[in-house]
Scaffold this motif. Structure first.
Motif: not given
Length: 978
Positions: A448, A572, A576-577
């Motif tokens: 990530n 973003k 998402e993570s």
């Protein structure tokens, strides 16, 4: 584009209505035509006063990673052809008679009354919310006091300025009409021009660009045909570029004004005007999570997959300069060609009222608007880097955490890594290249992590090393952003500009990327300010052929656009993570808690710091317990220890030499001289040493003795280390020896024994001392001559040849003493010869030195036995002592000597005890506290002294809980922001 097409359609509809009206005699009134139609076909109408519509512009920003949405157009069908004109006079007459406008007016009045009545009913149904006014913050009602809306209104461009920037639709339509006339003769030409116009209008509709068409209203069709396609497109592109720059200046001016206003509001909040506590920003909360993770897992294993922006690049490629442009301050040390980034630097960018920087482990704020603070910050970063680098190394994997706050900064977390090198130069460690690769891979392996790949545009692309490394870590380019630096030098030096375009488009490297950017980081002067670099960058791209020839797009240039794109991609990736990472830490926490319950069910979960605090309290309690020792106990152990230290000197160097004299006067004189010498040189120092050793022994006893069931052996190493370090630091008061010397000298000068009890105590003390020496002497003689006949028969032991010789010599010397019990302490030469000859006559060969050594022990035993017998005689000598042994053959001067020694020991012990309890114990306690404070600040020392599975498990459990709590708080704040 859609506006132009809609205008054209509306024009043709109006034209059709005018020419083929079936219901109105003559032409249709101009007011009923479409607005754009009136501007095109009726521009010379005498009653027309057309106002150009106010242009609505949207300053919505799009990064290079997103595309502006396209609006789908639907055109209404238009019917062409001749329609016959018909006259219906009854209809015209009915229209005039009915006066439809009166009907419309009546309907409007009735509808208005009904609407008012309905509005009043709704108003009565709405509850009174005035009582809930307190829910709204005060700043909403008082916002006009803190924000000057009039100033904002004046700063915004007026409608006339915006109209000037708007495209001239009249001239655009005239140009398109000319193109329509040329459609039959040059279809290819029209297609290319219309395609170029569509592209430019598309850019303008996205909010990023706008253009104004070139004015050709007064030119004839013949002159327009002479203009080539290429010149027309160049003119349109030139006009587009100038219009875009105008919008950019207006946008920058608004952003600057907004930044000042936000700074003002943040300053008001900092001063506590609203008396409310400000929450931490999202980026600060996220940075704290990363800081805890870096402490918990320095190797960044698979458990840490939280996003970071990892800045990688070749050495001197401009990584640090790009990071400084994003942070809007020259915060990093710099050098010409040498390696300056020697360890990773984590920079957390956040918004704040003042442009400041501070380290994670320091409270000092560096004002980034002052040059002296910038220089101090660069120096501090360089010192921390050199401190992290171990001896024999060039770079270090330890991370330096820096927070930068300021108005208008994009919120994100960036990690500046050491530059990748191709060759190890002189002065570097041999493993420098491999270490840099391992550090870079450790950060980029995070799935990530956003990789900001920096490539120097002024050097050949084939010389780059970092692109291969990035391609290995992110082969699909899903989290890589490519940045080409020093584009000004590249444009000047590269013969083919298309090569730069190939680099930007990713066609020259096998590396794929999410986005491509080109930036300029200054003219190469280290003293340039950020503002000067930004102006130079804008000026360069304004005149650059790369933009004019469309090799680069407007959103792919400048560090400002890069900063926006990286920030968007960062958040973003975070959204998402982060929840997935929080779930993984929850699972880890459950596993650790289960392991603790199974292994240590009755113990609290104390981490290393908590265990250290517990041990610290125990150690301080044990030090305080020294003050609870009774004075009698102190004096007893001090007196006993001091006598053990000085007894040998008293017996061997004072008593025995004085006892060899023939009369009491000589005995007392010898004793006084030797006591004075001993007191001046050795005795005070020996006494202080004994007191210090006694204090150490008592302190050690309290520290090491078991406490029963409450004893925790996990503290043993720590207590031992604290004890040794405290004893090493403790020094006895230097003035103690001087005062003690005077006290001891006065005690030894006193010869007056006041009562029989003291006399008996002195005799008892003398007997104990002599018996101890006699026992030592007997042991020495036994070792010298070997076992006697009992031990030889009972324990089957034999004498050695040397022991047999010593035994024969001892027997011969004992015969001599029996003959003369008052023999002096030394043998004469003729006596040694006599003893040797007597032994030789029995077949025993001896050396004169052996005879002397044996004589020393034999005579010593004889003397001590004689002195003990004399002690028994002196038990009844106190009466004679009071008469100074007048008219008495009994002389007990040796008893007086031992009384003086005994009294000196008692007085010295009392003095040392007072000094111990009043001064030294407190000083030792202070030293222990200082040692504990030093150990508390030394993390490595605590790790070394507090070890074991229990400690490590508690440490992991604490860290995981802290990380999970911070992640949960961050996720909650992230949802609230959404």
């Amino acid at each position: 584009m859609w506006r132009l097409r809609r205008a054209a359609v509306a024009c043709e509809v109006c034209q059709s209505l005018v020419k083929h009206s079936s219901g109105v005699k003559g032409s249709l009134p101009l007011q009923k035509l479409h607005l754009v139609s009136r501007s095109i076909y009726h521009s010379h109408h005498p009653t027309l006063k057309l106002q150009r519509p106010q242009l609505r512009t949207s300053f919505q920003q799009f990064s290079s990673l997103t595309n502006p949405p396209l609006r789908k157009l639907k055109f209404s069908p238009i019917k062409y052809g001749y329609q016959p004109r018909r006259n219906f006079w009854p209809a015209r007459l009915a229209t005039r008679l009915l006066k439809l406008r009166y009907l419309i007016l009546g309907s409007a009045v009735g509808g208005g009354y009904t609407a008012k009545k309905t509005f009043d009913q709704w108003k009565d149904m709405i509850p009174d919310l005035s009582e809930y006014k307190w829910i709204v913050p005060d700043i909403v009602w008082e916002i006009d006091e803190y924000i000057d809306f009039e100033k904002i209104r004046k700063a915004l461009p007026n409608s006339e300025d915006l109209v000037k920037l708007a495209p001239d639709f009249d001239k655009i339509v005239e140009s398109l009409s000319l193109l329509k006339d040329l459609f039959t003769t040059g279809h290819k030409l029209v297609s290319e021009v219309i395609g170029a116009s569509d592209l430019l209008l598309l850019l303008g509709s996205s909010g990023e660009t706008a253009f104004r068409a070139t004015d050709h209203g007064s030119e004839s069709d013949k002159h327009f045909r002479k203009v080539s396609d290429k010149e027309k497109i160049d003119q349109l592109q030139e006009e587009l570029l100038h219009t875009q720059l105008k919008y950019q200046r207006i946008l920058e001016r608004l952003e600057k004004e907004n930044k000042e206003l936000r700074k003002l509001v943040l300053q008001k909040d900092d001063k506590g005007i609203h008396h409310r506590k400000l929450k931490k920003s999202l980026i600060d909360m996220y940075s704290e999570v990363l800081d805890v993770l870096s402490d918990y897992d320095a190797s960044y294993n698979t458990q840490d997959h939280l996003p970071r922006v990892v800045v990688v690049g070749d050495q001197s490629a401009g990584k640090t300069s790009v990071l400084e442009m994003i942070a809007q301050a020259r915060i990093f040390p710099r050098g010409s060609g040498e390696m300056m980034t020697r360890s990773p630097v984590k920079v957390t960018l956040s918004e704040g009222p003042h442009h400041v920087a501070l380290f994670k482990d320091s409270s000092r704020e560096f004002d980034l608007t002052k040059e002296e603070d910038l220089a101090a910050l660069r120096h501090e970063i360089e010192l921390r880097m050199r401190k992290n680098v171990k001896e024999g190394c060039t770079v270090s994997p330890e991370t330096i955490s820096l927070n930068v706050k300021g108005p208008g900064l994009q919120r994100m977390v960036l990690v500046d890594l050491p530059g990748v090198i191709n060759t190890v130069t002189s002065g570097m460690a041999p493993d420098t290249k491999e270490t840099i690769f391992s550090i870079s891979k450790a950060y980029m392996q995070n799935p990530n992590a956003i990789i900001l790949c920096i490539q120097d545009g002024s050097v050949d692309a084939e010389r780059s090393i970092v692109t291969d490394l990035v391609s290995q870590m992110d082969p699909h380019g899903r989290r890589t952003i490519f940045v080409l630096t020093k584009v000004d030098l590249a444009e000047k030096n590269v013969a083919s500009p298309s090569r730069i375009q190939q680099i930007i488009e990713g066609k020259l490297f096998p590396m794929k990327a999410l986005g491509y950017f080109a930036v300029v980081t200054g003219k190469g002067n280290s003293s340039e300010s950020i503002e000067a670099i930004r102006e130079y960058e804008e000026e360069f791209f304004q005149n650059s052929k790369l933009l004019k020839t469309s090799m680069l797009k407007a959103h792919q240039v400048t560090t400002r656009n890069l900063s926006l794109a990286v920030s968007d991609c960062f958040w973003k990736m975070v959204r998402e993570s982060v929840e997935q990472q929080a779930d993984s830490f929850k699972a880890t926490r459950f596993n650790l808690e289960t392991e603790w319950k199974n292994n240590y069910p009755r113990l609290r979960e104390l981490d290393r710091n908590e265990l250290f605090e517990k041990a610290k309290n125990e150690i301080l309690d044990e030090v305080i317990s020294l003050s609870q020792v009774t004075p009698k106990h102190w004096e007893e152990i001090l007196q006993q220890s001091l006598w053990e230290r000085v007894s040998t000197h008293v017996i061997e160097n004072i008593y025995l030499p004085a006892a060899q004299t023939m009369n009491s006067g000589t005995f007392n004189t010898t004793v006084d001289i030797k006591l004075k010498q001993w007191t001046d040189k050795q005795l005070p120092n020996k006494a202080v040493e004994v007191a210090w050793e006694t204090l150490q022994e008592e302190f050690s006893r309290f520290m090491t003795e078991p406490k029963g069931k409450e004893h925790d052996d996990i503290f043993d190493k720590l207590k031992e280390a604290v004890k040794e370090e405290s004893i090493k630091r403790h020094k006895w008061n230097d003035f103690a020896e001087d005062s003690l010397r005077v006290i001891q000298h006065n005690a030894l000068e006193d010869r007056s024994i006041s009562d029989k009890q003291q006399w008996d105590a002195a005799i008892y003390f003398m007997e104990e001392a002599l018996q101890a020496r006699l026992k030592d002497t007997e042991n020495a003689i036994e070792n010298m001559v070997g076992p006697d006949w009992k031990k030889r028969w009972l324990y089957w032991k034999n004498r050695t040849q040397e022991q047999c010789v010593h035994n024969e010599t001892k027997n011969e010397l004992e015969k001599m003493l029996k003959c003369n019990e008052e023999h002096p302490a030394y043998l004469a030469s003729d006596e040694i010869t006599t003893v040797r000859k007597n032994l030789e006559s029995r077949g025993v060969e001896v050396d004169p030195s052996l005879i002397k050594d044996t004589w020393h022990q034999v005579y010593r035993r004889h003397f001590l036995k004689t002195a003990l017998n004399h002690c028994n005689l002196c038990r009844r000598g106190f009466y004679y002592y009071q008469r100074h042994f007048v008219d008495s053959e009994l002389e007990c001067n040796d008893v007086v000597l031992f009384w003086r020694i005994q009294r000196m020991l008692a007085i010295t012990a009392n003095t040392l005890r007072q000094q111990l309890t009043n001064t030294e114990v407190r000083r030792l306690e202070k030293n222990v506290k200082e040692v504990l404070e030093d150990f508390a600040e030394d993390g490595e020392k605590k790790i070394k002294l507090l070890t074991g599975k229990r400690v490590q498990l508690a440490e992991d459990l604490k860290k995981v809980r802290e990380i999970q709590e911070k992640l949960d708080a961050f996720i909650e704040a992230l949802h609230q922001e959404k």
